[in-house]
Design a protein around this motif. Structure first.
Motif, short mmCIF file in Angstrom:
data_model
loop_
_atom_site.label_atom_id
_atom_site.label_comp_id
_atom_site.label_asym_id
_atom_site.label_seq_id
_atom_site.Cartn_x
_atom_site.Cartn_y
_atom_site.Cartn_z
N TYR A 15 0.86 -1.31 -0.03
CA TYR A 15 -0.12 0.03 -0.01
C TYR A 15 0.65 1.40 0.13
CZ TYR A 15 -2.90 3.61 2.25
OH TYR A 15 -3.47 4.94 2.54
N VAL A 16 1.93 1.30 0.86
CA VAL A 16 2.78 2.34 0.77
C VAL A 16 4.02 2.32 -0.24
CG1 VAL A 16 2.06 3.04 3.50
CG2 VAL A 16 4.11 1.55 2.91
N ALA A 17 4.38 1.42 -0.75
CA ALA A 17 5.61 1.07 -1.26
C ALA A 17 5.71 2.17 -2.34
CB ALA A 17 5.76 -0.52 -2.07
N GLY A 18 5.09 2.46 -3.29
CA GLY A 18 5.35 3.18 -4.52
C GLY A 18 4.83 4.53 -4.49
N THR A 77 5.60 17.29 -7.78
CA THR A 77 6.51 16.77 -7.01
C THR A 77 6.07 17.18 -5.45
OG1 THR A 77 8.79 17.44 -6.03
CG2 THR A 77 7.50 19.28 -7.16
N PHE A 78 6.42 15.99 -4.70
CA PHE A 78 5.76 16.26 -3.21
C PHE A 78 6.07 17.65 -2.69
CE2 PHE A 78 5.33 11.60 -3.56
CZ PHE A 78 3.93 11.57 -3.65
N ARG A 79 7.38 18.12 -3.10
CA ARG A 79 7.60 19.32 -2.55
C ARG A 79 6.78 20.51 -2.66
NH1 ARG A 79 12.87 20.35 -5.71
NH2 ARG A 79 13.14 22.09 -4.23
N GLU A 131 0.76 19.42 6.16
CA GLU A 131 -0.68 19.26 6.69
C GLU A 131 -1.45 18.71 5.52
OE1 GLU A 131 1.88 21.72 9.22
OE2 GLU A 131 1.21 22.06 7.07
N LYS A 132 -0.98 18.95 4.27
CA LYS A 132 -1.81 18.61 3.11
C LYS A 132 -1.59 17.13 2.87
CE LYS A 132 -3.20 21.35 0.22
NZ LYS A 132 -4.63 22.00 0.11
N ILE A 133 -0.30 16.76 2.83
CA ILE A 133 0.20 15.36 2.66
C ILE A 133 -0.66 14.59 3.79
CG2 ILE A 133 1.96 13.55 2.67
CD1 ILE A 133 3.49 15.69 1.20
N ALA A 134 -0.42 15.04 5.11
CA ALA A 134 -1.14 14.28 6.25
C ALA A 134 -2.79 13.93 5.96
CB ALA A 134 -0.83 15.00 7.61
N ALA A 135 -3.29 15.04 5.52
CA ALA A 135 -4.73 14.90 5.35
C ALA A 135 -5.08 13.93 4.18
CB ALA A 135 -5.45 16.35 4.83
N ALA A 136 -4.15 13.94 3.05
CA ALA A 136 -4.30 12.92 2.10
C ALA A 136 -4.35 11.47 2.35
CB ALA A 136 -3.42 13.45 0.92
N ARG A 137 -3.18 11.47 3.32
CA ARG A 137 -2.98 10.06 3.97
C ARG A 137 -3.90 9.44 4.55
NH1 ARG A 137 3.64 11.10 5.19
NH2 ARG A 137 4.36 9.91 3.31
N LEU A 178 -0.79 8.09 -2.88
CA LEU A 178 -0.87 9.31 -2.59
C LEU A 178 -0.51 10.32 -3.80
CD1 LEU A 178 -0.55 11.35 -0.16
CD2 LEU A 178 1.73 11.01 0.09
N THR A 179 0.30 9.87 -4.79
CA THR A 179 0.45 10.60 -5.89
C THR A 179 -0.79 10.84 -6.46
OG1 THR A 179 2.67 9.83 -6.14
CG2 THR A 179 1.72 10.65 -8.12
N GLY A 180 -1.49 9.79 -7.04
CA GLY A 180 -2.83 9.89 -7.62
C GLY A 180 -3.88 10.74 -6.97
#
Length: 330
Positions: A126-129, A272-274, A279-285, A133-135
């Motif tokens: 689930y977290v490997a690639g 790019t994740f940068r 906070e945005k990445i945490a909400a997506a996760r 999160l990208t999608g």
């Protein structure tokens, strides 16, 4: 402890099994005994030296951006010994030692609980690639995706291709399309429930998209392949469509028709994740973990290698391009 470390940039064989000291915990960290770890194409790109961060000062480096393990010691109240956790944070395996080792000392920002009803291997897949999160971020932040739109994510066997399709389905896409390099892989994908898979050994991506959409094209392309497919991605768009370029597994150079950009009113984004806040990445996760719990996401495993076979595992991912994630047991 055992770890996969490279001391020079180069080919697969630079990934060597070594003995390192077990990390010492600092305040605010958790010591995790890793069980299953993932392999990302970026791991290979970085070790090959084909990225700006690949400098002599960044060596030696333990690879690996993600994985699943068990807490054995904790300096964080939220986690206790015995908890199963996802491990992964920006920089792991790139500018900080990563997850390809027996023990990882990680801050709270690098951890999240693993649902009780998912095993270690599928959790690691689930977290490997980082495809989910990208999608998710590509569709929500760049495409402003709306239910009923159509999505093309090339390379059904890849993290970005397969997992973007699953996210788009959860978002209510009216149609999702991907590609496969061979008839065998296209048939495998269709048997797994991916209806619209273009066999690139029989027709071009553009021709396949126009055939499937009755000439209309797609609203969004999430392109993790690039290279020769970038021009076809633009040519596959409906008017006003969006291409989000998230990777370059197919090559770093592309030839495009400017008329496809102009006359289709195309929008092109580089991903790019940068670009995203923590906070945005945490909400997506958090949202994606909810989709996983409800069964909307299906992590797919192609093969699992022992940690000692890291060089071959990475070669298998990069050269054989399997259908699903490639993992290693620690």
């Amino acid at each position: 402890m055992k770890a996969i470390q490279y001391q020079a940039y180069g080919d697969y064989q630079e990934n060597r099994l070594v003995d390192l000291e077990r990390p010492q915990l600092k305040d605010g960290e958790v010591l995790v005994q890793m069980r299953t770890v993932g392999i990302n194409p970026l791991d290979n790109t970085f070790r090959s030296g084909h990225i700006y961060l690949a400098t002599p000062d960044n060596l030696p480096r333990v690879g690996g951006q993600s994985g699943v393990g068990v807490v054995v010691e904790s300096h964080i109240p939220a986690y206790k010994a015995g908890d199963r956790v996802f491990v992964g944070v920006a920089g792991f395996g790139l500018v900080a030692d990563g997850t390809w080792r027996e023990y990882v000392a990680a801050p709270a920002a690098a951890l999240s609980p693993v649902p009780a009803d998912i095993d270690d291997d599928h959790a690691a897949a689930y977290v490997a690639g980082a495809g989910y999160l990208t999608g998710y971020l590509a569709l929500t932040e760049f495409a402003q995706f709306k239910p009923g739109q159509t999505v093309l994510a090339p390379a059904i066997g890849s993290a970005v291709g397969m997992e973007t399709i699953q996210v788009a389905r959860r978002f209510g896409a009216s149609m999702t399309i991907s590609t496969a390099s061979t008839t065998q892989k296209a048939d495998q994908a269709r048997a797994a429930g991916y209806e619209h898979v273009i066999d690139l050994s029989r027709e071009s991506m553009k021709d396949g998209v126009l055939r499937i959409t009755d000439g209309k094209g797609v609203d969004v392309v999430v392109d993790g392949v690039s290279g020769d497919l970038t021009g076809q991605a633009l040519a596959s768009l409906a008017f006003g469509g969006t291409v989000i370029v998230v990777g370059y597994a197919g090559g770093r150079q592309a030839e495009v028709s400017i008329t496809d950009i102009i006359w289709r009113g195309a929008t092109i984004h580089g991903f790019t994740f940068r670009l995203f806040s923590h906070e945005k990445i945490a909400a997506a996760r958090e949202a994606l973990l909810g989709y996983l719990n409800e069964g909307a996401l299906q992590p797919t495993i192609a093969r699992i290698f022992p940690l000692s076979d890291a060089a071959e595992a990475i070669r298998y991912l990069i050269e054989d391009r399997p259908f699903g994630r490639v993992l290693m047991h620690v």
